[in-house]
Design a protein around this motif. Structure first.
Motif, PDB file in Angstrom:
ATOM      1  N   GLN A  39     -17.088 -78.967  11.473  1.00  0.00           N
ATOM      2  CA  GLN A  39     -18.023 -78.274  10.573  1.00  0.00           C
ATOM      3  C   GLN A  39     -19.331 -77.875  11.313  1.00  0.00           C
ATOM      4  OE1 GLN A  39     -16.092 -80.883  10.240  1.00  0.00           O
ATOM      5  NE2 GLN A  39     -15.683 -80.971   7.820  1.00  0.00           N
ATOM      6  N   LEU A  40     -19.686 -78.216  12.449  1.00  0.00           N
ATOM      7  CA  LEU A  40     -21.010 -78.046  13.232  1.00  0.00           C
ATOM      8  C   LEU A  40     -20.961 -76.854  13.793  1.00  0.00           C
ATOM      9  CD1 LEU A  40     -23.479 -79.281  14.404  1.00  0.00           C
ATOM     10  CD2 LEU A  40     -22.487 -79.818  16.273  1.00  0.00           C
ATOM     11  N   LEU A  98     -26.846 -90.766  11.836  1.00  0.00           N
ATOM     12  CA  LEU A  98     -26.976 -89.534  11.636  1.00  0.00           C
ATOM     13  C   LEU A  98     -27.268 -89.341  10.315  1.00  0.00           C
ATOM     14  CD1 LEU A  98     -23.736 -88.448  13.759  1.00  0.00           C
ATOM     15  CD2 LEU A  98     -26.133 -88.004  14.252  1.00  0.00           C
ATOM     16  N   ASN A  99     -28.264 -88.669   9.925  1.00  0.00           N
ATOM     17  CA  ASN A  99     -28.615 -88.383   8.376  1.00  0.00           C
ATOM     18  C   ASN A  99     -28.233 -87.235   7.920  1.00  0.00           C
ATOM     19  OD1 ASN A  99     -29.995 -91.015   8.292  1.00  0.00           O
ATOM     20  ND2 ASN A  99     -31.835 -90.165   9.279  1.00  0.00           N
ATOM     21  N   PHE A 100     -27.319 -87.065   6.985  1.00  0.00           N
ATOM     22  CA  PHE A 100     -26.544 -85.838   6.451  1.00  0.00           C
ATOM     23  C   PHE A 100     -27.551 -85.528   4.972  1.00  0.00           C
ATOM     24  CE2 PHE A 100     -23.448 -87.383   9.116  1.00  0.00           C
ATOM     25  CZ  PHE A 100     -22.590 -86.395   9.753  1.00  0.00           C
ATOM     26  N   TYR A 101     -28.232 -84.525   5.253  1.00  0.00           N
ATOM     27  CA  TYR A 101     -28.821 -83.762   4.323  1.00  0.00           C
ATOM     28  C   TYR A 101     -28.142 -82.810   3.533  1.00  0.00           C
ATOM     29  CZ  TYR A 101     -32.924 -86.544   5.472  1.00  0.00           C
ATOM     30  OH  TYR A 101     -33.951 -87.738   5.992  1.00  0.00           O
ATOM     31  N   ASN A 102     -27.835 -82.934   2.188  1.00  0.00           N
ATOM     32  CA  ASN A 102     -26.955 -81.780   1.386  1.00  0.00           C
ATOM     33  C   ASN A 102     -28.091 -80.808   0.834  1.00  0.00           C
ATOM     34  OD1 ASN A 102     -25.856 -80.214  -0.515  1.00  0.00           O
ATOM     35  ND2 ASN A 102     -24.303 -81.957  -1.114  1.00  0.00           N
ATOM     36  N   VAL A 103     -28.085 -79.410   1.383  1.00  0.00           N
ATOM     37  CA  VAL A 103     -29.109 -78.524   0.913  1.00  0.00           C
ATOM     38  C   VAL A 103     -28.250 -77.342   0.072  1.00  0.00           C
ATOM     39  CG1 VAL A 103     -30.513 -76.736   1.764  1.00  0.00           C
ATOM     40  CG2 VAL A 103     -30.134 -78.817   3.180  1.00  0.00           C
ATOM     41  N   GLU A 104     -28.491 -77.493  -1.217  1.00  0.00           N
ATOM     42  CA  GLU A 104     -28.128 -76.602  -2.372  1.00  0.00           C
ATOM     43  C   GLU A 104     -26.665 -76.529  -2.372  1.00  0.00           C
ATOM     44  OE1 GLU A 104     -29.727 -74.223  -4.178  1.00  0.00           O
ATOM     45  OE2 GLU A 104     -31.704 -75.514  -3.680  1.00  0.00           O
ATOM     46  N   VAL A 123     -31.839 -80.883  -2.665  1.00  0.00           N
ATOM     47  CA  VAL A 123     -31.502 -81.241  -1.498  1.00  0.00           C
ATOM     48  C   VAL A 123     -31.738 -82.911  -1.830  1.00  0.00           C
ATOM     49  CG1 VAL A 123     -33.942 -81.402  -0.785  1.00  0.00           C
ATOM     50  CG2 VAL A 123     -32.118 -81.517   0.823  1.00  0.00           C
ATOM     51  N   SER A 124     -30.689 -83.564  -1.209  1.00  0.00           N
ATOM     52  CA  SER A 124     -30.620 -84.741  -1.095  1.00  0.00           C
ATOM     53  C   SER A 124     -29.763 -85.428   0.024  1.00  0.00           C
ATOM     54  CB  SER A 124     -29.652 -85.169  -2.212  1.00  0.00           C
ATOM     55  OG  SER A 124     -28.138 -84.777  -2.014  1.00  0.00           O
ATOM     56  N   LEU A 125     -30.160 -86.573   0.319  1.00  0.00           N
ATOM     57  CA  LEU A 125     -29.709 -87.418   1.585  1.00  0.00           C
ATOM     58  C   LEU A 125     -28.286 -87.952   1.105  1.00  0.00           C
ATOM     59  CD1 LEU A 125     -29.664 -88.711   4.525  1.00  0.00           C
ATOM     60  CD2 LEU A 125     -31.252 -90.763   3.526  1.00  0.00           C
ATOM     61  N   THR A 126     -27.168 -87.602   1.672  1.00  0.00           N
ATOM     62  CA  THR A 126     -25.807 -87.983   1.267  1.00  0.00           C
ATOM     63  C   THR A 126     -25.487 -89.275   1.695  1.00  0.00           C
ATOM     64  OG1 THR A 126     -25.203 -85.672   1.047  1.00  0.00           O
ATOM     65  CG2 THR A 126     -23.355 -87.266   1.458  1.00  0.00           C
ATOM     66  N   ILE A 127     -25.925 -89.330   3.360  1.00  0.00           N
ATOM     67  CA  ILE A 127     -25.400 -90.600   3.797  1.00  0.00           C
ATOM     68  C   ILE A 127     -26.025 -90.648   5.232  1.00  0.00           C
ATOM     69  CG2 ILE A 127     -23.328 -89.694   5.056  1.00  0.00           C
ATOM     70  CD1 ILE A 127     -22.111 -92.272   4.539  1.00  0.00           C
ATOM     71  N   SER A 128     -26.509 -92.004   5.744  1.00  0.00           N
ATOM     72  CA  SER A 128     -26.851 -92.147   7.196  1.00  0.00           C
ATOM     73  C   SER A 128     -25.778 -92.603   7.883  1.00  0.00           C
ATOM     74  CB  SER A 128     -28.028 -92.980   7.029  1.00  0.00           C
ATOM     75  OG  SER A 128     -29.150 -92.662   6.435  1.00  0.00           O
ATOM     76  N   GLN A 133     -17.514 -91.888   8.100  1.00  0.00           N
ATOM     77  CA  GLN A 133     -18.604 -91.867   7.204  1.00  0.00           C
ATOM     78  C   GLN A 133     -19.249 -90.579   6.950  1.00  0.00           C
ATOM     79  OE1 GLN A 133     -21.086 -94.695   9.250  1.00  0.00           O
ATOM     80  NE2 GLN A 133     -20.875 -96.178   7.683  1.00  0.00           N
ATOM     81  N   TYR A 134     -18.645 -89.447   7.776  1.00  0.00           N
ATOM     82  CA  TYR A 134     -19.412 -88.087   7.618  1.00  0.00           C
ATOM     83  C   TYR A 134     -18.825 -87.644   6.204  1.00  0.00           C
ATOM     84  CZ  TYR A 134     -19.724 -88.248  12.745  1.00  0.00           C
ATOM     85  OH  TYR A 134     -19.988 -88.742  14.237  1.00  0.00           O
ATOM     86  N   PRO A 135     -19.515 -86.655   5.700  1.00  0.00           N
ATOM     87  CA  PRO A 135     -19.268 -86.098   4.588  1.00  0.00           C
ATOM     88  C   PRO A 135     -17.816 -85.252   4.575  1.00  0.00           C
ATOM     89  CG  PRO A 135     -21.496 -85.791   4.889  1.00  0.00           C
ATOM     90  CD  PRO A 135     -20.961 -86.410   6.233  1.00  0.00           C
ATOM     91  N   ALA A 136     -17.066 -85.297   3.512  1.00  0.00           N
ATOM     92  CA  ALA A 136     -15.860 -84.651   3.632  1.00  0.00           C
ATOM     93  C   ALA A 136     -15.856 -83.316   2.579  1.00  0.00           C
ATOM     94  CB  ALA A 136     -14.785 -85.712   2.981  1.00  0.00           C
ATOM     95  N   THR A 137     -16.971 -82.839   2.291  1.00  0.00           N
ATOM     96  CA  THR A 137     -17.014 -81.708   1.582  1.00  0.00           C
ATOM     97  C   THR A 137     -16.543 -80.404   2.303  1.00  0.00           C
ATOM     98  OG1 THR A 137     -19.515 -81.236   2.208  1.00  0.00           O
ATOM     99  CG2 THR A 137     -18.859 -82.569   0.163  1.00  0.00           C
TER     100      THR A 137
END
Length: 199
Positions: free
Chosen positions: A105-106, A62-68, A6-11, A17-21
């Motif tokens: 994605q929500l 908005l803190n985006f945490y990438n989980v697994e 798990v990691s913090l991808t971006i604030s 700025q949202y993740p594009a994955t």
């Protein structure tokens, strides 16, 4: 789910700025100091990855945490902190509304309330807002270890009545101290985000 990575991808403060994955996302909302960081850390089996601000109400990202590499936890700053200026609250509200209403994605929202008190006016307003936009909601009543087991049924009734909880939404009693409710929260997360076990 057993979390190894798990990691913090971006604030983020803007959609650009949202993740594009394209991973599914679940947002976490609640009043300042309701125990949101404690819940997040318990879910990912970490002690301090999700940190509270030294000045409550000041963090407005908005803190985006990438989980697994499967899912994003989106940590939304706490609401209801009185010392935040009206202009800052307006900016914050606009940022949150843009995310909650347009992010494809929500998949759902976890709303935290304090099990020791009736839902506040801010809690009720947030829940009604989420329902207006037809978002699936899991209500998590935190700090349940600070109430007696004999009172848990009363807590459930109090929260359901206070929020006028929709029959399609779920309520979980949670303790960051004991871990009570953790598995139930993960079951909802996996089902709502369609990850992990059965799709």
């Amino acid at each position: 789910m057993k979390v190894n990575q798990v990691s913090l991808t971006i604030s983020a403060v803007a959609e650009s700025q949202y993740p594009a994955t394209g991973y599914p996302e679940v947002a976490f909302v609640g009043r300042s100091n309701v125990g949101k960081s404690s819940l997040l850390n318990r879910l990912i089996d970490r002690k301090s990855l999700a940190r509270t601000s030294s000045v409550p109400g000041k963090t407005q990202t908005l803190n985006f945490y990438n989980v697994e590499e499967e899912l994003y936890f989106v940590d939304v700053p706490g609401y209801g902190y009185a010392k935040v200026s009206k202009s800052d609250r307006a900016k914050f509200a606009a940022m949150i509304e843009a995310y909650l209403t347009s992010r494809k994605q929500l998949r759902g929202v976890v709303q935290l309330v304090d099990a020791r008190h009736e839902p506040s006016a801010d809690d009720v307003s947030m829940y009604q807002y989420l329902k207006y936009f037809h978002l699936p909601v899991l209500v998590v009543a935190t700090k349940i270890d600070k109430t007696s087991r004999a009172k848990q049924n009363a807590v459930i009734k109090m929260v359901k009545k206070g929020l006028d909880l929709n029959q399609t939404d779920h309520l979980v009693l949670f303790s960051a101290t004991t871990g009570e409710g953790k598995d139930a929260v993960w079951q909802w997360l996996e089902a709502t985000a369609e990850i992990g076990g059965e799709k």
